[in-house]
Motif scaffolding. Structure first.
Motif, PDB file in Angstrom:
ATOM      1  N   GLY A  65      -8.019   3.213  -6.267  1.00 48.55           N
ATOM      2  CA  GLY A  65      -8.765   2.832  -5.073  1.00 48.55           C
ATOM      3  C   GLY A  65      -8.011   3.159  -3.797  1.00 48.55           C
ATOM      4  N   ILE A  66      -6.754   2.807  -3.751  1.00 50.22           N
ATOM      5  CA  ILE A  66      -5.936   3.062  -2.567  1.00 50.22           C
ATOM      6  C   ILE A  66      -5.753   4.561  -2.360  1.00 50.22           C
ATOM      7  N   VAL A  67      -5.438   5.270  -3.406  1.00 50.92           N
ATOM      8  CA  VAL A  67      -5.236   6.720  -3.297  1.00 50.92           C
ATOM      9  C   VAL A  67      -6.527   7.400  -2.843  1.00 50.92           C
ATOM     10  N   GLY A  68      -7.658   6.978  -3.406  1.00 54.88           N
ATOM     11  CA  GLY A  68      -8.942   7.552  -3.020  1.00 54.88           C
ATOM     12  C   GLY A  68      -9.304   7.303  -1.570  1.00 54.88           C
ATOM     13  N   ARG A  69      -9.099   6.072  -1.116  1.00 59.51           N
ATOM     14  CA  ARG A  69      -9.401   5.746   0.286  1.00 59.51           C
ATOM     15  C   ARG A  69      -8.476   6.499   1.234  1.00 59.51           C
ATOM     16  N   VAL A 128       0.835  -1.196   0.000  1.00 62.27           N
ATOM     17  CA  VAL A 128       0.000   0.000   0.000  1.00 62.27           C
ATOM     18  C   VAL A 128       0.878   1.257   0.000  1.00 62.27           C
ATOM     19  N   ILE A 129       1.967   1.225   0.740  1.00 63.63           N
ATOM     20  CA  ILE A 129       2.903   2.357   0.728  1.00 63.63           C
ATOM     21  C   ILE A 129       3.393   2.605  -0.697  1.00 63.63           C
ATOM     22  N   ILE A 130       3.805   1.540  -1.363  1.00 66.71           N
ATOM     23  CA  ILE A 130       4.316   1.682  -2.731  1.00 66.71           C
ATOM     24  C   ILE A 130       3.233   2.229  -3.653  1.00 66.71           C
ATOM     25  N   ALA A 131       2.014   1.709  -3.543  1.00 71.40           N
ATOM     26  CA  ALA A 131       0.915   2.191  -4.390  1.00 71.40           C
ATOM     27  C   ALA A 131       0.628   3.665  -4.143  1.00 71.40           C
ATOM     28  N   LEU A 132       0.683   4.095  -2.891  1.00 66.11           N
ATOM     29  CA  LEU A 132       0.434   5.503  -2.583  1.00 66.11           C
ATOM     30  C   LEU A 132       1.555   6.401  -3.104  1.00 66.11           C
ATOM     31  N   VAL A 133       2.774   6.002  -2.854  1.00 69.57           N
ATOM     32  CA  VAL A 133       3.909   6.824  -3.289  1.00 69.57           C
ATOM     33  C   VAL A 133       3.952   6.919  -4.818  1.00 69.57           C
ATOM     34  N   MET A 134       3.681   5.815  -5.483  1.00 70.00           N
ATOM     35  CA  MET A 134       3.746   5.786  -6.946  1.00 70.00           C
ATOM     36  C   MET A 134       2.444   6.282  -7.574  1.00 70.00           C
ATOM     37  N   ASN A 135       1.414   6.491  -6.735  1.00 73.13           N
ATOM     38  CA  ASN A 135       0.123   6.994  -7.206  1.00 73.13           C
ATOM     39  C   ASN A 135      -0.439   6.108  -8.320  1.00 73.13           C
ATOM     40  N   ASP A 136      -0.331   4.778  -8.124  1.00 69.64           N
ATOM     41  CA  ASP A 136      -0.713   3.879  -9.218  1.00 69.64           C
ATOM     42  C   ASP A 136      -1.921   3.001  -8.932  1.00 69.64           C
TER      43      ASP A 136
END
Length: 126
Positions: A20-24, A9-17
């Motif tokens: 769903g994760i960024v929105g939540r 989740v950290i990687i998905a947030l940092v990479m903005n990829d």
């Protein structure tokens, strides 16, 4: 504190990829999200070995999302969990349990056998 962010989740947030994760994450109040020193170590190891995110991106992330030290309380919880060899997930689960946090991950099955652990997958629609 409400949520403990897993490494993926950290990687998905940092990479903005992951939308769903960024929105939540954007829906969270200030101070709702933290990560474990164990998760940070996993991501930092990748960053140091030229995997995304870059070291500078990871540093910027932890300026916004605090890193919890793995402490004595977490170690005691870890000692009570069902053992699984070579699994950082057990350390992360113990850390979340010791602070009554919900683990946010897209690897829900990695945590399925941990008694009492609350897990959410922000890649799935609500």
């Amino acid at each position: 504190m409400k949520y403990l962010l897993d490494s993926n989740v950290i990687i998905a947030l940092v990479m903005n990829d992951d939308v769903g994760i960024v929105g939540r994450a954007a829906e969270c109040e200030a101070g709702d999200m933290v990560t474990s020193a164990v998760c940070y170590a996993e991501v930092a190891y990748g960053s140091a070995n030229e995997k995304p995110p870059a070291v500078e991106q990871l540093q910027a992330f932890v300026e916004e999302v605090p890193v919890l030290d793995f402490d004595f309380k977490a170690a005691l919880v870890y000692a009570t969990l069902p053992f699984r060899r070579a699994s950082y997930d057990r350390l992360i689960a113990a850390h979340a349990l010791s602070h009554d946090l919900i683990v946010v991950t897209d690897n829900v099955t990695d945590y399925a056998d941990v008694p009492g652990l609350k897990v959410e997958n922000w890649t799935l629609p609500l």
